[in-house]
Write a protein that holds these residues in place. Structure first.
Motif, PDB file in Angstrom:
ATOM      1  N   ALA A   1       0.825  -1.202   0.000  1.00 40.67           N
ATOM      2  CA  ALA A   1       0.000   0.000   0.000  1.00 40.67           C
ATOM      3  C   ALA A   1       0.866   1.261   0.000  1.00 40.67           C
ATOM      4  CB  ALA A   1      -0.928   0.000   1.212  1.00 40.67           C
ATOM      5  N   VAL A   2       1.937   1.243   0.771  1.00 33.15           N
ATOM      6  CA  VAL A   2       2.834   2.396   0.813  1.00 33.15           C
ATOM      7  C   VAL A   2       3.494   2.602  -0.541  1.00 33.15           C
ATOM      8  CG1 VAL A   2       4.977   3.283   1.816  1.00 33.15           C
ATOM      9  CG2 VAL A   2       3.232   2.317   3.298  1.00 33.15           C
ATOM     10  N   ALA A   3       3.965   1.536  -1.171  1.00 34.03           N
ATOM     11  CA  ALA A   3       4.610   1.652  -2.477  1.00 34.03           C
ATOM     12  C   ALA A   3       3.636   2.224  -3.504  1.00 34.03           C
ATOM     13  CB  ALA A   3       5.130   0.296  -2.941  1.00 34.03           C
ATOM     14  N   ALA A   4       2.393   1.747  -3.483  1.00 34.02           N
ATOM     15  CA  ALA A   4       1.398   2.242  -4.434  1.00 34.02           C
ATOM     16  C   ALA A   4       1.098   3.717  -4.202  1.00 34.02           C
ATOM     17  CB  ALA A   4       0.123   1.419  -4.331  1.00 34.02           C
ATOM     18  N   ALA A   5       1.075   4.140  -2.953  1.00 26.68           N
ATOM     19  CA  ALA A   5       0.804   5.540  -2.640  1.00 26.68           C
ATOM     20  C   ALA A   5       2.024   6.423  -2.870  1.00 26.68           C
ATOM     21  CB  ALA A   5       0.336   5.664  -1.194  1.00 26.68           C
ATOM     22  N   LEU A   6       3.219   5.863  -2.693  1.00 25.27           N
ATOM     23  CA  LEU A   6       4.443   6.649  -2.864  1.00 25.27           C
ATOM     24  C   LEU A   6       4.744   6.958  -4.325  1.00 25.27           C
ATOM     25  CD1 LEU A   6       7.130   5.271  -0.389  1.00 25.27           C
ATOM     26  CD2 LEU A   6       6.118   7.530  -0.433  1.00 25.27           C
ATOM     27  N   ASN A   7       4.396   6.053  -5.225  1.00 20.41           N
ATOM     28  CA  ASN A   7       4.779   6.228  -6.622  1.00 20.41           C
ATOM     29  C   ASN A   7       4.327   7.555  -7.228  1.00 20.41           C
ATOM     30  OD1 ASN A   7       6.224   3.880  -6.596  1.00 20.41           O
ATOM     31  ND2 ASN A   7       4.619   2.644  -7.521  1.00 20.41           N
ATOM     32  N   PRO A   8       3.064   7.982  -7.073  1.00 13.82           N
ATOM     33  CA  PRO A   8       2.684   9.292  -7.620  1.00 13.82           C
ATOM     34  C   PRO A   8       3.430  10.449  -6.944  1.00 13.82           C
ATOM     35  CG  PRO A   8       0.730   8.002  -7.081  1.00 13.82           C
ATOM     36  CD  PRO A   8       1.908   7.256  -6.555  1.00 13.82           C
ATOM     37  N   ALA A   9       3.691  10.323  -5.638  1.00 12.57           N
ATOM     38  CA  ALA A   9       4.429  11.371  -4.934  1.00 12.57           C
ATOM     39  C   ALA A   9       5.874  11.447  -5.426  1.00 12.57           C
ATOM     40  CB  ALA A   9       4.392  11.124  -3.431  1.00 12.57           C
ATOM     41  N   LEU A  10       6.472  10.303  -5.710  1.00  8.00           N
ATOM     42  CA  LEU A  10       7.843  10.287  -6.238  1.00  8.00           C
ATOM     43  C   LEU A  10       7.900  10.910  -7.628  1.00  8.00           C
ATOM     44  CD1 LEU A  10       8.967   6.751  -5.077  1.00  8.00           C
ATOM     45  CD2 LEU A  10      10.028   8.913  -4.435  1.00  8.00           C
TER      46      LEU A  10
ATOM     47  N   THR B   1      13.893  19.135   1.185  1.00  6.00           N
ATOM     48  CA  THR B   1      13.027  19.173   2.366  1.00  6.00           C
ATOM     49  C   THR B   1      11.577  18.938   1.973  1.00  6.00           C
ATOM     50  OG1 THR B   1      14.549  20.683   3.455  1.00  6.00           O
ATOM     51  CG2 THR B   1      12.313  20.571   4.343  1.00  6.00           C
ATOM     52  N   ARG B   2      11.131  19.573   0.892  1.00  6.82           N
ATOM     53  CA  ARG B   2       9.750  19.395   0.438  1.00  6.82           C
ATOM     54  C   ARG B   2       9.482  17.953   0.029  1.00  6.82           C
ATOM     55  NH1 ARG B   2       8.134  22.940  -4.472  1.00  6.82           N
ATOM     56  NH2 ARG B   2      10.149  23.580  -3.785  1.00  6.82           N
ATOM     57  N   VAL B   3      10.435  17.343  -0.671  1.00 10.03           N
ATOM     58  CA  VAL B   3      10.278  15.954  -1.103  1.00 10.03           C
ATOM     59  C   VAL B   3      10.208  15.028   0.105  1.00 10.03           C
ATOM     60  CG1 VAL B   3      11.434  14.046  -2.287  1.00 10.03           C
ATOM     61  CG2 VAL B   3      11.336  16.293  -3.363  1.00 10.03           C
ATOM     62  N   LYS B   4      11.117  15.189   1.048  1.00 11.79           N
ATOM     63  CA  LYS B   4      11.120  14.344   2.241  1.00 11.79           C
ATOM     64  C   LYS B   4       9.820  14.490   3.027  1.00 11.79           C
ATOM     65  CE  LYS B   4      16.084  14.064   3.013  1.00 11.79           C
ATOM     66  NZ  LYS B   4      17.184  14.429   3.915  1.00 11.79           N
ATOM     67  N   ASN B   5       9.346  15.720   3.182  1.00 16.77           N
ATOM     68  CA  ASN B   5       8.096  15.938   3.907  1.00 16.77           C
ATOM     69  C   ASN B   5       6.914  15.317   3.176  1.00 16.77           C
ATOM     70  OD1 ASN B   5       9.364  17.283   5.988  1.00 16.77           O
ATOM     71  ND2 ASN B   5       9.001  19.309   5.123  1.00 16.77           N
ATOM     72  N   ARG B   6       6.872  15.430   1.853  1.00 18.09           N
ATOM     73  CA  ARG B   6       5.790  14.832   1.071  1.00 18.09           C
ATOM     74  C   ARG B   6       5.780  13.315   1.246  1.00 18.09           C
ATOM     75  NH1 ARG B   6       6.781  16.586  -4.259  1.00 18.09           N
ATOM     76  NH2 ARG B   6       5.468  18.365  -3.795  1.00 18.09           N
ATOM     77  N   LEU B   7       6.935  12.692   1.142  1.00 19.36           N
ATOM     78  CA  LEU B   7       7.008  11.233   1.274  1.00 19.36           C
ATOM     79  C   LEU B   7       6.659  10.796   2.694  1.00 19.36           C
ATOM     80  CD1 LEU B   7      10.184  10.499  -0.862  1.00 19.36           C
ATOM     81  CD2 LEU B   7       7.796  10.504  -1.578  1.00 19.36           C
ATOM     82  N   ARG B   8       7.091  11.561   3.664  1.00 17.40           N
ATOM     83  CA  ARG B   8       6.769  11.265   5.058  1.00 17.40           C
ATOM     84  C   ARG B   8       5.254  11.317   5.285  1.00 17.40           C
ATOM     85  NH1 ARG B   8      10.291  14.954   7.485  1.00 17.40           N
ATOM     86  NH2 ARG B   8      11.993  13.537   7.084  1.00 17.40           N
TER      87      ARG B   8
ATOM     88  N   VAL C   1       2.870  10.825   3.060  1.00 16.79           N
ATOM     89  CA  VAL C   1       2.245   9.692   2.378  1.00 16.79           C
ATOM     90  C   VAL C   1       2.405   8.424   3.210  1.00 16.79           C
ATOM     91  CG1 VAL C   1       2.404   8.186   0.355  1.00 16.79           C
ATOM     92  CG2 VAL C   1       2.438  10.658   0.070  1.00 16.79           C
ATOM     93  N   ILE C   2       3.581   8.187   3.730  1.00 15.77           N
ATOM     94  CA  ILE C   2       3.833   6.982   4.537  1.00 15.77           C
ATOM     95  C   ILE C   2       2.980   6.999   5.796  1.00 15.77           C
ATOM     96  CG2 ILE C   2       5.567   5.778   5.914  1.00 15.77           C
ATOM     97  CD1 ILE C   2       7.619   6.695   3.733  1.00 15.77           C
ATOM     98  N   ARG C   3       2.921   8.137   6.471  1.00 16.72           N
ATOM     99  CA  ARG C   3       2.106   8.222   7.688  1.00 16.72           C
ATOM    100  C   ARG C   3       0.628   8.000   7.386  1.00 16.72           C
ATOM    101  NH1 ARG C   3       5.157  13.386  10.087  1.00 16.72           N
ATOM    102  NH2 ARG C   3       6.791  12.274  11.191  1.00 16.72           N
ATOM    103  N   ALA C   4       0.147   8.585   6.288  1.00 20.63           N
ATOM    104  CA  ALA C   4      -1.262   8.424   5.935  1.00 20.63           C
ATOM    105  C   ALA C   4      -1.584   6.960   5.654  1.00 20.63           C
ATOM    106  CB  ALA C   4      -1.604   9.279   4.719  1.00 20.63           C
TER     107      ALA C   4
END
Length: 152
Positions: A21-30, A132-139, A141-144
């Motif tokens: 689930a995390v990988a699927a959600a992370l891909n658009p953010a990446l 910083t923006r990228v790290k915060n975005r990925l963080r 997504v993972i938390r959600a």
């Protein structure tokens, strides 16, 4: 002594499903993050513009996509889940590394100097601007996804 916690089987199933689930959600953010870094790299590469081929060759590759042919040592690379690439290179622009890092003095075969080229970095500063923006975005997504898996 082991204790059985009510709902622990459900929790185990949810935790086992979390990486997918995390990988699927992370891909658009990446992909979005790579596009932002590439846009900034293009803007920074404008300083070295003569023909425009370098700035035009900067590309963002998201998960499941393949890099342009001239991006990595003349080959192609496919980004896996959890990966995104920002590359510079095309048949008309194979000099990105020279612009990014500069050159020392080199010699022609007849001994005459080719001169030096000072570094005009564009990829690393683009990453630093967005890091910083990228790290915060990925963080986020993972938390959600972790909260969603926990049923909160």
């Amino acid at each position: 002594m082991a204790r059985y916690v009510q709902g622990s089987d459900a929790l185990k199933r949810k935790l086992a499903a979390l990486p997918a689930a995390v990988a699927a959600a992370l891909n658009p953010a990446l992909k979005r993050s790579a596009e932002e870094v590439a846009a900034d790299a293009r803007a920074l590469a404008e300083a070295s513009r003569r023909t425009g081929s370098l700035a035009d060759s900067i590309d963002a590759t998201g998960p499941g996509e393949t890099t342009p042919a001239y991006a990595a040592n003349g080959g192609r690379r496919t980004a896996e889940d959890g990966q995104a690439f920002v590359t510079a290179g095309s048949p008309d622009a194979r000099h990105g590394h020279l612009v990014e890092f500069g050159t020392s003095e080199r010699q022609h075969k007849d001994g005459t100097s080719t001169g030096t080229m000072p570094a005009e970095p564009f990829l690393l500063p683009a990453w630093r601007l967005n890091m910083t923006r990228v790290k915060n975005r990925l963080r986020r997504v993972i938390r959600a996804e972790a909260r969603k898996a926990a049923g909160q």
